[in-house]
Enzyme design. Structure first.
Site, PDB file in Angstrom:
ATOM      1  CD  GLU A 157      -2.528  -4.143  -5.821  1.00 37.71           C
ATOM      2  OE1 GLU A 157      -3.080  -3.032  -5.902  1.00 37.71           O
ATOM      3  OE2 GLU A 157      -2.857  -4.981  -4.965  1.00 37.71           O
ATOM      4  CE  LYS A 192      -8.330  -9.717  -1.514  1.00 41.83           C
ATOM      5  NZ  LYS A 192      -9.114  -8.661  -2.135  1.00 41.83           N
ATOM      6  CG  HIS A 228      27.127   0.248   4.403  1.00 45.14           C
ATOM      7  ND1 HIS A 228      28.467   0.319   4.710  1.00 45.14           N
ATOM      8  CD2 HIS A 228      26.762   1.499   4.026  1.00 45.14           C
ATOM      9  CE1 HIS A 228      28.877   1.562   4.555  1.00 45.14           C
ATOM     10  NE2 HIS A 228      27.868   2.302   4.132  1.00 45.14           N
TER      11      HIS A 228
HETATM   12  O1  PA5 Z   1      -4.982  -0.739  -5.364  1.00 43.89           O
HETATM   13  C1  PA5 Z   1      -5.899  -1.460  -4.988  1.00 43.89           C
HETATM   14  O2  PA5 Z   1      -7.012  -1.407  -5.517  1.00 43.89           O
HETATM   15  C2  PA5 Z   1      -5.736  -2.399  -3.809  1.00 43.89           C
HETATM   16  O3  PA5 Z   1      -4.445  -2.374  -3.318  1.00 43.89           O
HETATM   17  C3  PA5 Z   1      -6.687  -2.017  -2.697  1.00 43.89           C
HETATM   18  O4  PA5 Z   1      -6.446  -0.700  -2.302  1.00 43.89           O
HETATM   19  C4  PA5 Z   1      -6.550  -2.949  -1.500  1.00 43.89           C
HETATM   20  O5  PA5 Z   1      -6.700  -4.268  -1.893  1.00 43.89           O
HETATM   21  C5  PA5 Z   1      -7.595  -2.622  -0.441  1.00 43.89           C
HETATM   22  O6  PA5 Z   1      -8.883  -2.708  -0.959  1.00 43.89           O
HETATM   23  P1  PA5 Z   1     -10.128  -2.092  -0.220  1.00 43.89           P
HETATM   24  O7  PA5 Z   1      -9.940  -0.628  -0.166  1.00 43.89           O
HETATM   25  O8  PA5 Z   1     -11.306  -2.471  -1.044  1.00 43.89           O
HETATM   26  O9  PA5 Z   1     -10.162  -2.692   1.156  1.00 43.89           O
END
Ligand code: PA5
Length: 437
Positions: free
Chosen positions: A288, A426, A309
């Site tokens: 990310e 989303k 394996h």
């Molecule tokens: O690293 C990040 O910001 C994302 O992976 C969030 O943690 C994830 O989308 C969850 O978001 P939230 O805590 O707002 O529900």
């Protein structure tokens, strides 16, 4: 606590040093950004902040008291969250306790990280007759997966188990933004206990905040030692010099392999089953943070010797688009001796002079030689030598990789702290579901 060994990585020291000026500039910028909440660099001095900041001290005190109370009252903590809101605590708990730990005071189970109706149905059924608490974690407070799970498990606790109001109030703990979001409002209205995700720390960098720390505490981890490990990493990784900072040495090595050697995949290899979720946390952190603007290394992981394996064949002889980063371990959490059989019917007596961990270590050495050897696999292997696996090591490793990730994403000239691409699915999903704007 982590030594970065480049002997098998086909990287020379000069290859790294040519990035020193860039690294120094990025380092100074990251340090300067700690003071600016909008830059999401609060995690950088978190290992020190939790001790010197009065708000954090109060929050730690509250987390300790509540965790002890829950340990007496419930058998299970259901952590509801997705991405950075659950991966860190799960990585820590499984890494430190292992997978079949009988001594953990509370079992931690995860939900809100999937829309699989089968998984959720089975979990609802499993929890029907259990005493459980819920820690719902969402920084934004609006993420769909955890929001749906929270509604379902709230319904189980309140409408099916018919727990009394004060019991429900004590068993629902909300970790979210300090001031905004539906979850924040809901917790306020219903009087739930709350913990705060700091404004200046994004989800995948939040493992050392209440997001990760509270579930660890309930599970019985020594979180003071987690923070001691993180403080050690902070001290070791605050130097801007590549060769004096293990996190930057690793970051620049992977960047070099990507940039100069055309490697577009990094495979994190571990030999310990209890590190599998740590690898998942690592994948989210790097995936990310770096995968933007058509750039970045794709983070993959393997568990050896299991995957020798399966994917081992591809790594040995398949297309060479990747390098490996191998975690090796000096001391396992536990070890097993191989018993000697008098008539040696399975012909394994030759192994009785080794413990199981020693055999695992030999497999590791043999694999590094097979994969990285010039005449064999010819895959660059960065070796990260860990001393041991415990709470302190978790804190150290988590901080080490966050520092490395911020540096390597910055070298790619992408923002390590946003995730604009996640919004696309989303938007489509909400359109299909007919969500009101
Ligand atoms: O690293 C990040 O910001 C994302 O992976 C969030 O943690 C994830 O989308 C969850 O978001 P939230 O805590 O707002 O529900």
């Amino acid at each position: 606590m982590i030594n970065v060994d480049l002997k098998n990585a086909q990287i020379k020291i000069e290859d790294l040093l040519k990035y020193q000026d860039q690294v120094t500039t990025i380092h100074q910028k990251l340090e300067a950004n700690i003071a600016n909440e909008d830059e999401f660099c609060g995690w950088i001095d978190m290992p020190l902040r939790y001790e010197r900041d009065l708000d954090y001290q109060a929050s730690w005190q509250k987390m300790n008291t509540l965790a002890l109370k829950l340990q007496e009252e419930v058998d299970i903590l259901l952590v509801i969250g997705i991405g950075g809101s659950y991966l860190g605590s799960r990585a820590a708990i499984e890494m430190v306790q292992g997978l079949y730990n009988q001594k953990a005071p509370v079992k931690v189970i995860y939900c809100g990280n999937t829309l699989s109706s089968t998984y959720v149905s089975q979990l609802l059924e499993y929890l029907t007759d259990k005493e459980f608490a819920i820690n719902v974690i969402s920084k934004s407070g609006t993420t769909t997966e955890p929001a749906i799970a929270f509604r379902l498990f709230y319904d189980l606790m309140v409408n099916i188990q018919k727990k009394a109001k004060d019991v429900v109030r004590n068993r629902i703990i909300v970790t979210t933004d300090k001031e905004t979001g539906i979850l924040h409002q809901l917790a306020k209205d219903k009087g739930y206990q709350t913990f705060v995700v700091p404004n200046d720390i994004g989800g995948r960098y939040s493992v050392l905040t209440p997001v990760g720390i509270f579930p660890m505490l309930v599970a019985g981890l020594d979180v003071e030692r987690v923070m001691i490990g993180a403080q050690k990493a902070y001290q070791e990784c605050k130097n801007d010099k590549i060769l004096a900072n293990p996190a930057y040495k690793y970051a620049v090595s992977r960047y070099y392999l990507y940039q100069e050697r055309n490697k577009s995949v990094e495979i994190l290899a571990t030999y310990e089953t209890q590190l599998q979720m740590f690898a998942e946390w690592w994948k989210q952190l790097f995936g990310e943070s770096e995968g933007k603007e058509n750039k970045g290394l794709f983070p993959a992981s393997v568990l050896f010797t299991t995957d020798l394996h399966s994917l081992g064949q591809f790594i040995q002889e398949g297309s060479k688009i990747f390098f490996e980063t191998v975690i090796t371990l000096k001391e396992p959490t536990l070890d097993v001796n191989i018993p000697k059989f008098e008539n040696d019917e399975d012909q394994l007596n030759y192994l009785t002079k080794y413990s199981l961990n020693e055999i695992n270590y030999k497999a590791c050495q043999a694999t590094i030689a097979a994969h990285s050897g010039y005449q064999f696999g010819n895959v660059p292997n960065i070796i990260l030598e860990w001393e041991k696996i415990d709470s302190e090591m978790f804190g150290f490793a988590a901080y080490f990789f966050m520092r490395a990730c911020a540096m390597s994403a910055s070298l790619l000239q992408v923002n390590p702290f946003n995730q604009p691409g996640v919004e696309v699915y989303k938007k489509n999903m909400f359109e299909l579901l007919g969500k009101n704007k």
